[in-house]
Every structure is written in structure tokens, then in C-alpha cells.
Motif scaffolding. Structure first.
Motif, PDB file in Angstrom:
ATOM      1  N   ASP A 130      42.250  38.010  40.455  1.00  0.00           N
ATOM      2  CA  ASP A 130      41.805  36.796  39.781  1.00  0.00           C
ATOM      3  C   ASP A 130      42.286  35.575  40.559  1.00  0.00           C
ATOM      4  O   ASP A 130      43.398  35.575  41.076  1.00  0.00           O
ATOM      5  CB  ASP A 130      42.372  36.752  38.349  1.00  0.00           C
ATOM      6  N   PRO A 131      41.474  34.537  40.682  1.00  0.00           N
ATOM      7  CA  PRO A 131      40.172  34.311  40.039  1.00  0.00           C
ATOM      8  C   PRO A 131      38.980  34.703  40.902  1.00  0.00           C
ATOM      9  O   PRO A 131      37.898  34.140  40.746  1.00  0.00           O
ATOM     10  CB  PRO A 131      40.204  32.798  39.829  1.00  0.00           C
ATOM     11  N   GLY A 132      39.135  35.656  41.808  1.00  0.00           N
ATOM     12  CA  GLY A 132      38.031  36.054  42.674  1.00  0.00           C
ATOM     13  C   GLY A 132      37.846  35.099  43.822  1.00  0.00           C
ATOM     14  O   GLY A 132      38.789  34.487  44.306  1.00  0.00           O
TER      15      GLY A 132
END
Length: 270
Positions: A235-237
Motif C-alpha cells: 500500500d498504497p500501490g
């Protein structure tokens, strides 16, 4: 150092700009040449925020390294490390975990000339420098094996590097080959410049650098995400560089004055 010849530092090509030395100039360093400053000033004429972008990438490396160390990673392979600018990756990692082991890798002889600054790590850990090019993954892995245990997870760091490697040179395949040598639980850490937000300026920058013999392969968000195919994104990619876990570091002055045209991400190998 790992058998490197210090006389290689005399083979520095000052006839054309080099990305590592331009990056050093953007950061206010002294290890660059007039040809690097000249091209750097041309880039600033296209976008005055280029030095902010350089600092944002550096800050991402700090945050990502801190995040990885906090999540148990103890081995780091930093390809395209650039001219030493403190704090370096090993300093960040070893502050969290003193036993962290770090291998730096770059192809610019001027980085070799300053490699001693990269080797001042903790007694519990290890830091080494390897002179090699990302286009030769076999040499990188062979050198890294002398310091890193490739049966244990490794964080492969490719920060602000792959936008200097074209598709014709097999950028995605090179990353795949490096990752294929690393075990389950390893990570890919990357940032990459893009033309998604500044198409005209980016096209002009690409042409100027090409004329000076420097490849600039700006990629879209989708093209950048391809490097992480088969990996589990943390996260968050894929995110704008300075928006990736901002709580793990201090903001870079000027980072919020418009869009930073680059992406960052960290992905885990299953």
C-alpha cells in the motif's frame, strides 16, 4: 571494496553529460562537470522544478528503505546508486537494523572514485560497492553474492534509474532477470519519471538529452506498473513519488507546488 580498480576513476568521460553527475548537480553537489551543468540548466529551462524532483526521488528512497527495514528486510541491492549524498541507503537501513547488509552498484567511474563514502557502515552489518551496469544483470548478481545471502529476502532498489533504459534495451526484461535471482519475500523498489502530466516539456527534454547521447525513456503509469507484474504491491500501490508513505519522512520543500511527474512503488515477490 569488491576487487574494484581505483584507477577506473581516471576513465571518466567528460565529453557528454551523465545522469548520475546531472543528478549530483541538481542536488547541489560538486562532483559534476561543465557538460553536466550545461545540460542540467537546459532541463531547468524546460522545468525549473527538476531539482525538486531529484530531491523527491532521494526522499522516496529514504522512506522506502525505512519501511522495508521496519518490515524485517535486512539485505539491500541498490542499483544506480549515484554519487554519495548523505544519508545514504545503508545509513537509513542500519539505523533501524544495524545488521543490515547493503550492496551498492553503479556504472559511472566517478561513483567508484567516491565509493569509500558508501562503505562506512555499522560493525554489525556490511556495505560494499560494485562497479557494474544494470544492462548486465548477471554481473550484478555475481558481485552481490559475495556480500548478500540470496537464499534470504533482498530489496532491489532501482530509484530514478529505469527511465534511462529504453524498451529496445529490454528494461522490463532486465528487471525480470534481476528479480528471478532473488528469493521469495524479496522486494522491488522503484521510482520512474513520466510524461503523463507534462507531455510537451517531457518531449523537449527527451530530444535534448538524445542529442547529447543520453536516453530518456519516460513511461506512463501503466508502463511503470508493468515492472511489478506478478508482485504484491505494498500500500498504497503505484503512487506519485512524494505521496508514497509521506509519514515516514520529512517533506521536500516545493514538492506540493504542482504535480511531480513521476511514480514510485514497492512490490513483494511471493
Amino acid at each position: 571494496m569488491t576487487g574494484q580498480d581505483p584507477t577506473a576513476a581516471t576513465q571518466i568521460d567528460t565529453s557528454r553529460p551523465h545522469p548520475a553527475r546531472m543528478y549530483d548537480w541538481y542536488l547541489g553537489g560538486k562532483d559534476n562537470y561543465p557538460v553536466d551543468e550545461e545540460m542540467g540548466r537546459q532541463m531547468l529551462a524546460l522545468d525549473p522544478r527538476v531539482p525538486v524532483m531529484a530531491r523527491v526521488n532521494r526522499a522516496f528512497m529514504h522512506r522506502a528503505t525505512r519501511w522495508l527495514a521496519q518490515h524485517g528486510v535486512r539485505q539491500f541491492l541498490d542499483v544506480g546508486t549515484g554519487i554519495p549524498t548523505e544519508p545514504n541507503l545503508h545509513q537509513i537501513a542500519q539505523r533501524v537494523a544495524p545488521d543490515s547488509r547493503v550492496v551498492y552498484c553503479d556504472n559511472d567511474p566517478i561513483v567508484l572514485a567516491h565509493a569509500a563514502a558508501l562503505l562506512r557502515g555499522t560493525p554489525e552489518g556490511a556495505t560494499e560497492y560494485l562497479q557494474a551496469d544494470v544492462r548486465d544483470p548477471a554481473a550484478i548478481i555475481e558481485g552481490a553474492k559475495k556480500v548478500l545471502d540470496l537464499d534470504r529476502p533482498v530489496a532491489l532498489s532501482l530509484v530514478a534509474l529505469l527511465h534511462f533504459v529504453s524498451d529496445e534495451d529490454g528494461a522490463h526484461e532486465l528487471v525480470g532477470r534481476l528479480l528471478s535471482e532473488l528469493p521469495s519475500g524479496s522486494y522491488l523498489v522503484m521510482t520512474h519519471a513520466t510524461a503523463d502530466f507534462t507531455p510537451e516539456e517531457s518531449a523537449a527534454a527527451t530530444e535534448k538529452l538524445k542529442a547529447a547521447g543520453v536516453t530518456l525513456a519516460l513511461r506512463s503509469r501503466e508502463e511503470f506498473a508493468r515492472f511489478f507484474t506478478g508482485l504484491e504491491l505494498a500500500d498504497p500501490g503505484v503512487e506519485i513519488v512524494h505521496k508514497w508513505h509521506p509519514e515516514l519522512g520529512d517533506p521536500v520543500p516545493g514538492q506540493d507546488d504542482g504535480v511531480i511527474p513521476g511514480y514510485g512503488a514497492v512490490g513483494r515477490k511471493a
